[in-house]
Design a protein around this motif. Structure first.
Motif: not given
Lengths: 421, 294
Positions: B89-93, B95
């Motif tokens: 998953l992309r770190p920015a999203t 959570t």
């Protein structure tokens, strides 16, 4: 962080999502060839024509009823997108509003004796009133906590509606009187097909209007970086609440319409987490940043779900299929189909001559025009120059701006634990 | 309410709270190492319960023996899940999307359980199923005691592991400050994977403990997900002591409310506590300052 997808610059030329920044938006307009606009208009007209003619070309009543189901999914997914798409807050619990709207409508008809469609509208008002305190509580947290709270709300309502059998009918279900008792079944489906289509159209127009408004820009700022938006003076709390209440009310109306159409309510199906998941899945699959994204996702997922129901019936494999679909969407295309397809088309179309929003030639022309107006009318010159500000820096300036944004997005989560202590 | 009855529900509440604490500790581990809210935790719990039931069904031996298989298996599944799914998953999203991803995993497990073992309700019959002992006037079923002992034992082991082993030190360092941990040479990716595995191992133990005493069916995990999520929000996301205290308090509260209100309405205490927490202290009663941001 709460954004539903990464912090890409919002100027999505190909799909026509306007950039929030004034100058960039006006700059995009002349560059887009007229054909693209015509193609989109034609596609829209064809789409509307297809929807309107579907009841007459549907081969049998089953297909027609499946069409009603798919449209009801499209309504819920589009309603979900008022919250999820604009603010990036993922609510897995919108089924709560769907069920609440359905039950409010049903109970208002049964216990108060209101006419069906008055009850439907009042049901929407009930959802609106319930959502305000819930939204105030839920929106105090972000990200994952918000998701947890949204799920909890469905679970509470499921619990209450099951346990409070004397009022809601409990697990025995609640029979909602049909609004048109004289109609035969296929005609009934047909009428409700158009009713759902009308509700969907209202929602799409609202979404479109918000998308282009200052309010919508504020909501998108919350999606990109809530703290910065707050620091810049966006009343994030109120904006989020309004978006949440709007989203919930539309979901509730869709639920009420469903209650009138289906005529039989059961807490297990109305307050189902699966329904909330379908909304998220549909919106994400189609593309949450796009007007028609949830609609497209609803058509794909809805048709798939109806197919699975036919094919697998009693087994639990439809859960597995939904799970795999959701996993694939989250892992491989969190931005949705529309952006993916759009970028594919862009690859075949004329290449952008630069990464900038406007070409050097256009910039030169703009600057000349600005200079010309500056000499002719001195009082307008100030604003024109100011407007051009961000684009004055040449290719370097614009490129730096973009890289700063990406870097920022990558850095943020890592700084989380540090601040946490 | 008589004193005996009160004492009885108090004892049962403590036993229940112990199990909740074990499961919530797993959830906070995931959140600590990866900022991931693991919706699938309770699905794995039910999977472990089914495996224990199936083991008992096939071999006739005590379901507790299935732990020898399920704990390592779940550990490996956790490591695999973190390595193969979560890190993509992309770190920015991370959570937000992790919630959806683990939700998909939960649905997958529920569907597969239903497909393999059908939706029929299952229950393990043990020679000591019906027995209970009297403790200061309170009747306590032996299976509940066994479940509590299992939970207490594994929570104790988890504590010791985190406190005194090199791995535990590395894990705590990763939770506290990932970059600093990397600077001192900790391979945080691997540690996060092991942390995830450890969390799932607690689900294996919890599920087996649950199988001793409960009737299980594939969609049972929805009944657990709400209370567990409420516990970690009330305790404060990512705080293990917070989760333990909240689990104990809410478990006892639920047990006490069951007498006057009945089972269904007693469940609502978790949600009442959840919304009260949001109103009073959105970050939870033990959470860090920024816990509400995730």
């Amino acid at each position: 962080m709460p954004n539903a997808s990464d912090t890409r610059p919002t100027q999505d030329v190909s799909t026509g999502t306007p950039a929030p920044a004034g100058p960039a938006a006006t700059a995009t307009a002349p560059r887009r060839p007229g054909t693209a606009r015509i193609v989109r208009l034609v596609a829209l007209v064809v789409g509307v024509a297809l929807v309107l003619s579907f009841p007459t070309i549907a081969p049998n009543p089953y297909i027609l009823s499946a069409g009603v189901v798919v449209l009801s999914y499209a309504c819920t997914a589009t309603a979900w997108n008022f919250m999820g798409g604009f603010t990036g807050y993922v609510s897995l619990g919108h089924a709560a509003f769907f069920g609440l709207g359905a039950y409010a409508t049903g109970l208002l008809i049964r216990d108060v004796g209101l006419p069906s469609f008055v009850a439907l509208l009042l049901g929407g008002v009930v959802v609106l009133l319930v959502t305000i305190p819930v939204g105030i509580a839920a929106l105090r947290v972000r990200g994952a906590s918000f998701v947890i709270v949204s799920i909890s709300f469905v679970l509470i309502l499921l619990l209450v509606f099951q346990a409070w059998g004397a009022f809601t009918g409990g697990s025995d279900g609640l029979v909602v009187p049909r609004p048109f008792p004289d109609l035969l079944r296929p005609e009934h489906h047909q009428v409700f097909f158009y009713l759902f289509a009308a509700l969907l159209a209202v929602m799409l127009v609202c979404w479109w209007a918000i998308d282009r408004s200052r309010f919508g820009t504020g909501l998108k700022a919350v999606r990109e970086d809530e703290d910065k938006a707050q620091a810049l003076g966006v009343p994030t709390r109120n904006y989020k609440l309004v978006a949440y209440v709007t989203s919930a009310t539309f979901t509730g109306l869709a639920g009420g319409l469903y209650a009138l159409w289906f005529g039989d309510l059961d807490p297990i199906f109305q307050f189902s987490i699966m329904l909330g998941t379908y909304m998220v899945l549909m919106a994400l699959l189609g593309g949450v940043r796009h007007l028609f994204g949830p609609l497209l996702g609803a058509v794909i997922v809805g048709v798939g779900l109806e197919y699975f129901k036919l094919e697998f019936g009693d087994t639990q494999l439809h859960l597995v299929a939904t799970a795999l679909l959701l996993g694939v969407v989250v892992l491989f295309m969190p931005d949705g189909i529309i952006p993916a397809v759009a970028s594919l088309f862009k690859r075949f179309g004329p290449q952008d001559s630069s990464i900038r929003e406007i070409t050097a030639a256009e910039l030169l022309e703009r600057n000349r025009a600005a200079a010309a107006s500056a000499t002719s009318a001195s009082e307008t010159a100030g604003s024109a120059v100011e407007d051009d500000g961000p684009h004055r820096g040449g290719p370097d300036g614009s490129a730096r701006g973009t890289s700063e944004r990406t870097e920022d997005a990558a850095r943020r989560p890592r700084s989380g634990p540090k601040e946490d202590r | 309410m008589t004193t005996t009855l009160l004492f009885q529900s108090l004892v049962l509440g403590v036993l229940l709270g112990g199990l909740y604490a074990l499961l919530a500790a797993g959830l906070t581990l995931y959140f600590g190492v990866m900022r991931v809210v693991m919706i699938a935790h309770s699905a794995f719990l039910i999977l472990a319960a089914y495996l224990a039931w199936y083991f008992n069904q096939q071999t006739g031996m005590d379901p507790l023996l299935s732990l020898v298989i399920t704990v390592p298996l779940f550990f490996l599944m956790g490591v695999g899940m973190q390595r193969l799914l979560i890190t993509r998953l992309r770190p920015a999203t991370l959570t937000m999307m992790s919630v959806l991803l683990t939700f998909a995993v939960a649905l997958f497990i529920e569907g597969m359980i239903g497909f393999v073992w059908s939706g029929t309700q299952r229950r393990i019959q043990l020679p000591y199923s019906g027995e209970s002992i009297t403790f200061l006037g309170a009747q306590v079923a032996v299976v509940k005691l066994v479940a509590f002992a299992l939970a207490a034992l594994s929570l104790g082991l988890l504590y010791l592991l985190l406190k005194y082993s090199r791995f535990g030190l590395a894990l705590r360092a990763t939770i506290q400050h990932k970059e600093a941990a990397q600077l001192v040479g900790i391979k945080t990716d691997r540690v996060a994977g092991f942390g995830f595995g450890l969390g799932l191992a607690t689900a294996a133990i919890g599920g087996t403990a649950l199988s001793l005493d409960a009737t299980i069916y594939p969609s049972l995990h929805w009944h657990w997900i709400g209370p567990l999520m409420a516990i970690i929000v009330v305790g404060g996301l990512g705080s293990i002591p917070g989760a333990a205290v909240a689990a104990m308090v809410l478990g006892i509260g639920q047990s006490l409310l069951q007498v006057p209100l009945g089972t269904t309405w007693a469940q609502t205490i978790f949600y009442v506590a959840l919304f009260a927490t949001l109103m009073l202290r959105p970050q939870g009663f033990f959470g860090g300052r920024l816990a509400q941001r995730f």
